[in-house]
Design a protein around this motif. Structure first.
Motif, PDB file in Angstrom:
ATOM      1  N   GLY A 154      -9.951 -18.423   3.732  1.00  0.00           N
ATOM      2  CA  GLY A 154      -8.779 -19.170   4.190  1.00  0.00           C
ATOM      3  C   GLY A 154      -9.167 -20.534   4.745  1.00  0.00           C
ATOM      4  O   GLY A 154      -8.551 -21.556   4.441  1.00  0.00           O
ATOM      5  N   MET A 155     -10.225 -20.566   5.552  1.00  0.00           N
ATOM      6  CA  MET A 155     -10.676 -21.848   6.129  1.00  0.00           C
ATOM      7  C   MET A 155     -11.207 -22.778   5.050  1.00  0.00           C
ATOM      8  O   MET A 155     -10.978 -23.986   5.105  1.00  0.00           O
ATOM      9  N   ALA A 158      -8.270 -24.244   3.307  1.00  0.00           N
ATOM     10  CA  ALA A 158      -7.616 -25.251   4.153  1.00  0.00           C
ATOM     11  C   ALA A 158      -8.429 -26.548   4.157  1.00  0.00           C
ATOM     12  O   ALA A 158      -7.878 -27.651   4.043  1.00  0.00           O
ATOM     13  N   LYS A 191     -12.694 -16.450  -7.498  1.00  0.00           N
ATOM     14  CA  LYS A 191     -11.443 -16.896  -8.144  1.00  0.00           C
ATOM     15  C   LYS A 191     -11.081 -18.304  -7.676  1.00  0.00           C
ATOM     16  O   LYS A 191     -10.689 -19.145  -8.478  1.00  0.00           O
ATOM     17  N   PHE A 192     -11.206 -18.556  -6.379  1.00  0.00           N
ATOM     18  CA  PHE A 192     -10.786 -19.848  -5.833  1.00  0.00           C
ATOM     19  C   PHE A 192     -11.895 -20.914  -5.885  1.00  0.00           C
ATOM     20  O   PHE A 192     -11.742 -21.998  -5.341  1.00  0.00           O
TER      21      PHE A 192
ATOM     22  N   ASP B  49      -1.141 -25.722  -5.745  1.00  0.00           N
ATOM     23  CA  ASP B  49      -2.359 -25.906  -4.941  1.00  0.00           C
ATOM     24  C   ASP B  49      -2.276 -25.215  -3.588  1.00  0.00           C
ATOM     25  O   ASP B  49      -3.294 -24.968  -2.948  1.00  0.00           O
ATOM     26  N   ARG B  50      -1.055 -24.965  -3.148  1.00  0.00           N
ATOM     27  CA  ARG B  50      -0.878 -24.383  -1.813  1.00  0.00           C
ATOM     28  C   ARG B  50      -0.414 -22.928  -1.885  1.00  0.00           C
ATOM     29  O   ARG B  50       0.108 -22.376  -0.936  1.00  0.00           O
ATOM     30  N   PHE B  52      -1.490 -19.001  -3.029  1.00  0.00           N
ATOM     31  CA  PHE B  52      -2.661 -18.180  -3.299  1.00  0.00           C
ATOM     32  C   PHE B  52      -2.256 -16.720  -3.531  1.00  0.00           C
ATOM     33  O   PHE B  52      -1.804 -16.038  -2.609  1.00  0.00           O
ATOM     34  N   ASN B  53      -2.433 -16.287  -4.762  1.00  0.00           N
ATOM     35  CA  ASN B  53      -2.160 -14.893  -5.102  1.00  0.00           C
ATOM     36  C   ASN B  53      -3.500 -14.161  -5.125  1.00  0.00           C
ATOM     37  O   ASN B  53      -4.354 -14.448  -5.963  1.00  0.00           O
ATOM     38  N   LEU B  68      -6.484 -19.579   6.844  1.00  0.00           N
ATOM     39  CA  LEU B  68      -5.692 -20.792   6.582  1.00  0.00           C
ATOM     40  C   LEU B  68      -5.031 -21.286   7.869  1.00  0.00           C
ATOM     41  O   LEU B  68      -4.979 -22.496   8.131  1.00  0.00           O
TER      42      LEU B  68
END
Lengths: 301, 313
Positions: A154-155, A158, A191-192, B49-50, B52-53, B68
């Motif tokens: 998550g960070m 961000a 994935k990201f 872009d914002r 997330f699956n 996040l």
């Protein structure tokens, strides 16, 4: 204060604050200085645990060299401005190693080293497991295992959305790999395409009730992460130069996350604790603690 | 208060989050392979872009949402509540413990999920979520109020639990619901003999019950207590003072939900005869929504009966 128990001589021993630019990519300390700092941090850990009389020595001592290498060499941070938005972030997913993190943060100057003696006491900022709302420099709460890598993702997301060059480091215990969420996160980080994310496994081979090989075998850790499409680096987690080399290599990665599998020894630096699950969450009495300090500082050997 | 119109609160919530995303680039969305039915995909189409699956991985979903939020984002994160409940640890120890700016959307709650059966019908979620410090807990009854909640949640820092349901419901509020405010219960109807305090789609059942009570000579207040935490204590005490009898109604277990929250207030501030209409500590089963509500005693008929019983005593 620290007094006679400190055996090493570092720039800070004369009472002067160390002149380190913590925001720099490379803070310029040599291996010998970092090793001295690791001794100092190990001593802080033992003294803090001596004060609290409860806590987790084994897993604190196993990740000490990793934390020292990060905070005093490669992590871009600012003890005077803990919320600096462009900082790198160190997430201690294995939150029970709080004494190690607290000691490193104190030595960096986030709060007074003397405050380490309030560990686990009522009204202290130094909770049994880290609380980011209480203590400066803490990024995530600790306690339940297996959550940190998700938070790191998550960070990292961000940070990427904000166009920052912050890097996210997550320290995970190998016992923690029992938690399914770690593997959910392992898939998601790929994935990201999070090349700003580095996980470090403190692979000390021991968890609360015994060897990980007996409680729940997690090997082969490196191969598992390879199969999950991570960049994998395996090192001796007590060799400062290797740790720094691995961090530098992780920084160069593109298109995906890196994991550093750091082979460590639970209770490192104290012979009666090394490799012993009994010292996962137990603090010995005053005599053994003094013995531990003497060993760490090379007294009488 | 509104035109009679059947509408989807989950669609309304999804549209509202999509609209909020256009105004605030710090809003992000995390979902877990249910984003179409929770309508979070609308946000995803506009702001890939914002969005997330994370797949079928609710613990990771909540952990990523927490990360996040630590990174400065306002996060809407949700899936069917029965799945998200496996992440109660992460919800408690990251979002709750640190008071993070995450708005959890628990979808497909209560018996009203219907045919999917008891395995999918969360009847314990309000009890769990309101026991976690720092969380606000809200359960809208219709599409306009769901929209209002999304907007207010985005403007209010800190953790929210937004409880929504699968079926469409009749609009209670006009759109936009300007008279809707998180934390403030709405008196939809004033009565003299009994007050019905409801949340979620039991608000519509309460209104039906009040109509029926009127024809049998009982004058009932109806209060939409959409915010179960922090609960509007003044509104509850006022209702107790003016009618002397309280019936609560929720599509949730009678243990730990709205009824319990109201009883906690009244036992402290104004002990009042009351009755809790809800699922009586049992799991549901497959069936149509009206059948289930009748069988498990959470329809307008049950509210009517309980109100009559209280008025007689």
């Amino acid at each position: 204060m620290r007094g006679i128990l400190i055996g090493s001589a570092t720039a800070a021993d004369n009472g002067e604050p160390m002149a380190i630019d913590f925001r720099a990519d490379d803070k310029g300390l040599g291996i010998a200085e970092l090793k001295d700092m690791a001794k100092r941090v190990r001593s802080d850990i033992i003294r803090a645990l001596g004060s609290s009389k409860s806590g987790h020595p084994g897993g604190s001592l196993s990740c000490t060299d990793i934390l020292v290498a990060l905070y005093f060499s490669r992590l871009r941070h600012d003890p005077k401005n803990p919320k600096w938005p462009d900082r790198d972030r160190l997430l201690l997913s294995k939150g029970h190693a709080a004494p190690a993190l607290y000691s490193v943060l104190a030595e960096c100057g986030y709060f007074p080293v003397e405050e380490l003696s309030t560990l686990r006491r009522i009204s202290s900022r130094l909770q049994g497991h880290p609380d980011p709302n209480k203590l400066p420099g803490i990024e995530i709460p600790g306690g339940p295992e297996g959550i940190g890598l998700s938070e790191g993702i998550g960070m990292a997301l961000a940070s990427r959305l904000d166009g920052r060059k912050s890097r996210i480091y997550v320290i995970i215990g190998d016992g923690e790999l029992d938690e399914g969420e770690v593997w959910e996160a392992a898939m998601a980080a790929v994935k990201f395409k999070l090349d700003n994310l580095t996980a470090i496994i403190d692979k000390n081979g021991v968890q609360q009730e015994g060897k990980t090989a007996d409680i729940m075998p997690t090997n082969p850790v490196a191969k598992k992460f390879e199969a999950f499409n991570w960049n994998v680096i395996e090192i001796d987690g007590h060799d400062i130069a290797s740790i720094i080399g691995a961090i530098d290599k992780a920084r160069e990665a593109h298109g995906g996350p890196t994991i550093i599998v750091a082979n460590t020894i639970k209770g490192k630096g104290v012979d009666f604790m090394e490799g012993r699950y009994e010292y996962h969450g137990k603090v010995p009495g005053p005599e053994l603690l003094q013995d531990a300090l003497d060993q760490i500082n090379g007294v009488g050997k | 208060m509104s035109e009679q119109k059947l509408d989807s609160m989950r669609k309304a919530l999804g549209v509202a989050i999509q609209e909020l995303g256009a105004k605030n680039i710090d809003i992000v969305v995390v979902g877990a392979d249910t984003t179409e039915s929770v309508h979070l995909d609308l946000f995803g189409k506009d702001f890939p872009d914002r969005f997330f699956n994370v797949g079928i991985a609710e613990q990771n979903m909540v952990g990523i949402a927490a990360g996040l939020a630590f990174g400065g984002k306002t996060v809407f994160c949700g899936t069917y509540m029965v799945f998200m409940e496996r992440a109660i640890d992460q919800i408690r120890n990251t979002i709750g413990y640190c008071g993070l700016d995450v708005k959890l959307i628990g979808a497909h709650t209560g018996l009203s999920v219907g045919p999917d059966g008891g395995s999918h019908q969360t009847i314990e979620d309000i009890a769990i979520m309101r026991a976690i410090p720092k969380f606000r807990v809200v359960a809208p009854c219709d599409a306009p109020s769901a929209k209002a909640i999304a907007k207010q949640a985005a403007e209010t820092r800190g953790p929210f639990y937004i409880r929504i349901v699968r079926p469409d419901s009749m609009n209670v509020y006009a759109d936009p619901a300007d008279d809707f405010k998180v934390g403030k219960a709405n008196v939809l109807r004033e009565g003299k003999d009994v007050s019905i305090i409801a949340c979620g789609i039991m608000v519509q059942e309460a209104l039906k019950a009040a109509d029926k009570l009127a024809t049998s000579g009982v004058s009932a207040s109806v209060i939409d207590c959409h915010t179960i935490k922090p609960i509007d204590e003044d509104a509850i005490v006022r209702a107790a003072s003016s009618t002397g009898r309280i019936v609560t109604a929720e599509d949730h277990n009678v243990i730990g939900g709205l009824g319990s929250a109201v009883a906690e207030v009244l036992s402290r501030k104004r002990p009042t005869p009351m009755s809790i209409v809800g699922v009586r500590d049992t799991f549901g089963e497959s069936g149509g929504q009206p059948e289930l509500m009748a069988k498990y005693g959470i329809s307008s008929d049950s509210i009517f009966e309980e109100a009559k019983r209280l008025v007689k005593t």
